[in-house]
Scaffold this motif. Structure first.
Motif, short mmCIF file in Angstrom:
data_model
loop_
_atom_site.label_atom_id
_atom_site.label_comp_id
_atom_site.label_asym_id
_atom_site.label_seq_id
_atom_site.Cartn_x
_atom_site.Cartn_y
_atom_site.Cartn_z
N SER A 133 -1.41 -4.99 5.83
CA SER A 133 -2.73 -5.53 5.56
C SER A 133 -3.40 -5.98 6.85
CB SER A 133 -2.61 -6.71 4.58
OG SER A 133 -3.86 -7.34 4.40
N GLN A 134 -2.66 -6.63 7.72
CA GLN A 134 -3.21 -7.08 9.00
C GLN A 134 -3.62 -5.89 9.88
OE1 GLN A 134 -0.89 -10.25 10.99
NE2 GLN A 134 0.26 -10.42 9.08
N LEU A 193 -3.43 -0.69 -0.46
CA LEU A 193 -4.20 -1.03 0.74
C LEU A 193 -4.38 0.21 1.62
CD1 LEU A 193 -2.44 -4.41 1.57
CD2 LEU A 193 -4.80 -4.13 0.75
N THR A 194 -3.33 1.00 1.73
CA THR A 194 -3.39 2.21 2.57
C THR A 194 -4.39 3.21 2.02
OG1 THR A 194 -1.10 1.92 3.28
CG2 THR A 194 -2.03 4.13 3.47
N ILE A 205 -4.52 -2.87 8.87
CA ILE A 205 -5.71 -2.26 8.30
C ILE A 205 -6.94 -3.11 8.59
CG2 ILE A 205 -6.83 -1.61 6.13
CD1 ILE A 205 -3.98 -0.90 5.09
N ARG A 206 -6.79 -4.41 8.48
CA ARG A 206 -7.93 -5.31 8.73
C ARG A 206 -8.37 -5.25 10.19
NH1 ARG A 206 -8.14 -11.69 6.86
NH2 ARG A 206 -10.38 -11.98 7.24
N ALA A 220 3.76 -5.36 2.60
CA ALA A 220 2.33 -5.51 2.32
C ALA A 220 1.58 -6.37 3.33
CB ALA A 220 2.15 -6.09 0.91
N SER A 221 2.13 -7.50 3.73
CA SER A 221 1.35 -8.42 4.56
C SER A 221 1.02 -7.84 5.93
CB SER A 221 2.12 -9.74 4.73
OG SER A 221 2.34 -10.36 3.49
N GLY A 237 1.24 -2.20 -0.84
CA GLY A 237 1.07 -1.52 0.43
C GLY A 237 0.41 -0.17 0.26
N TYR A 290 1.92 5.57 5.46
CA TYR A 290 2.70 4.45 4.93
C TYR A 290 3.90 4.99 4.16
CZ TYR A 290 3.76 0.24 2.15
OH TYR A 290 4.37 -0.84 1.56
N ARG A 307 -8.29 1.02 1.38
CA ARG A 307 -8.95 0.17 2.37
C ARG A 307 -8.96 0.76 3.77
NH1 ARG A 307 -11.70 -3.10 -1.08
NH2 ARG A 307 -10.31 -3.67 -2.82
N THR A 308 -8.74 2.05 3.89
CA THR A 308 -8.70 2.67 5.22
C THR A 308 -9.81 3.70 5.42
OG1 THR A 308 -7.14 4.37 4.47
CG2 THR A 308 -6.20 2.35 5.41
#
Length: 268
Positions: free
Chosen positions: A73-74, A128-129, A76-77, A69-70, A125, A86, A132-133
């Motif tokens: 996340s970076q 976020l995928t 995607i950001r 996840a971490s 994960g 993913y 947030r994409t």
């Protein structure tokens, strides 16, 4: 120059085979080492996120969260990718009281169970995928991936590797255990198909069939091997993952019995 791709986890079991396939197909592949600072500053093209922990996730819970996840996340950001695929797992369905599940099935986890760190971090994960994409993300939920290259992980992989050296196999498992097995090459076919952009969302990358150890042992015996098991456990069957979305991509994994039979024939 071919299409640009980034493989996070290119040194792993799936990542290595995917890397070889993309290079052979003419892709321009960036395979960053762990901690490579360029990962967050350069244009990545299509990202295949293959990083993760499997066997030792319970012993390394914080590394598991970082891998699942971490880091994604970076990425995607930083927002320097065209598409993100993913890699997750059909084990997220384990414990659901259904015979068959598809990708829209709500997941259920017990947050207080320390062994759920794998499931919960993979689910984060995935979220976020997908959320947030800006519609550029897809999730591949892989079932039990196998191969016979040296060092390939998993029970069936170890069984196949052992068969190269021994004709009498004594396996520390039960004949009643059932899993959905998919060969590594079929997984790579699915990942390449997902990179094209459709369908979006989650796709089960599986064979769509639960096969028992006893059923695989029958293939071995028919080919001339002796097989016995040390255990007799008969745990509940996991849900069978629907593969209708995978078929819509034009990917139809080979049945595990057929793949194993062809492999054993190559050894004789």
């Amino acid at each position: 120059m071919g299409r640009a791709a980034t493989i996070v986890g290119a040194a792993g079991f799936v990542g290595q085979r995917l890397n070889a396939r993309l290079v052979a197909d003419g892709w321009d592949v960036y395979a960053p080492a762990k901690g490579d600072p360029d990962l967050l500053t350069r244009d990545l093209g299509t990202v295949f996120y293959c990083a993760g922990l499997t066997a030792d996730y319970d012993r390394r819970p914080f590394d598991t969260v970082e891998a699942h996840a971490s880091l994604v996340s970076q990425i995607i950001r930083a927002d320097r990718f065209a598409r993100l695929v993913y890699l997750s797992s059909t084990r997220l369905y384990d414990g659901l009281p259904k015979a068959e599940v598809d990708e829209d099935e709500p997941l259920v986890f017990a947050p207080a169970d320390p062994r759920r760190v794998y499931d919960l971090s993979k689910a984060l994960g995935e979220n976020l995928t997908l959320a947030r994409t800006g519609g550029r993300g897809a999730v591949a939920r892989l079932s039990n991936v196998f191969d016979w290259t040296e060092g390939a992980p998993g029970f069936l992989s170890e069984w196949l590797i052992q068969a190269r050296a021994e004709r009498a196999l004594h396996l520390a498992s039960s004949p009643h255990i059932r899993r959905d097995y998919i060969h590594l090459d079929d997984v790579v076919d699915a990942l390449v198909a997902l990179a094209r952009g459709e369908p979006a969302g989650i796709v089960n990358v599986a064979s769509g069939e639960l096969t028992s150890n006893a059923g695989i042992a029958e293939v071995f015996r028919a080919a001339g091997w002796q097989v016995d098991f040390s255990g007799d456990a008969d745990p509940p069957r996991p849900p069978n993952a629907s593969v209708a979305k995978l078929a819509s991509l034009g990917v139809r994994p080979r049945p595990v019995r057929d793949v194993v039979c062809a492999y054993l024939e190559s050894l004789t």
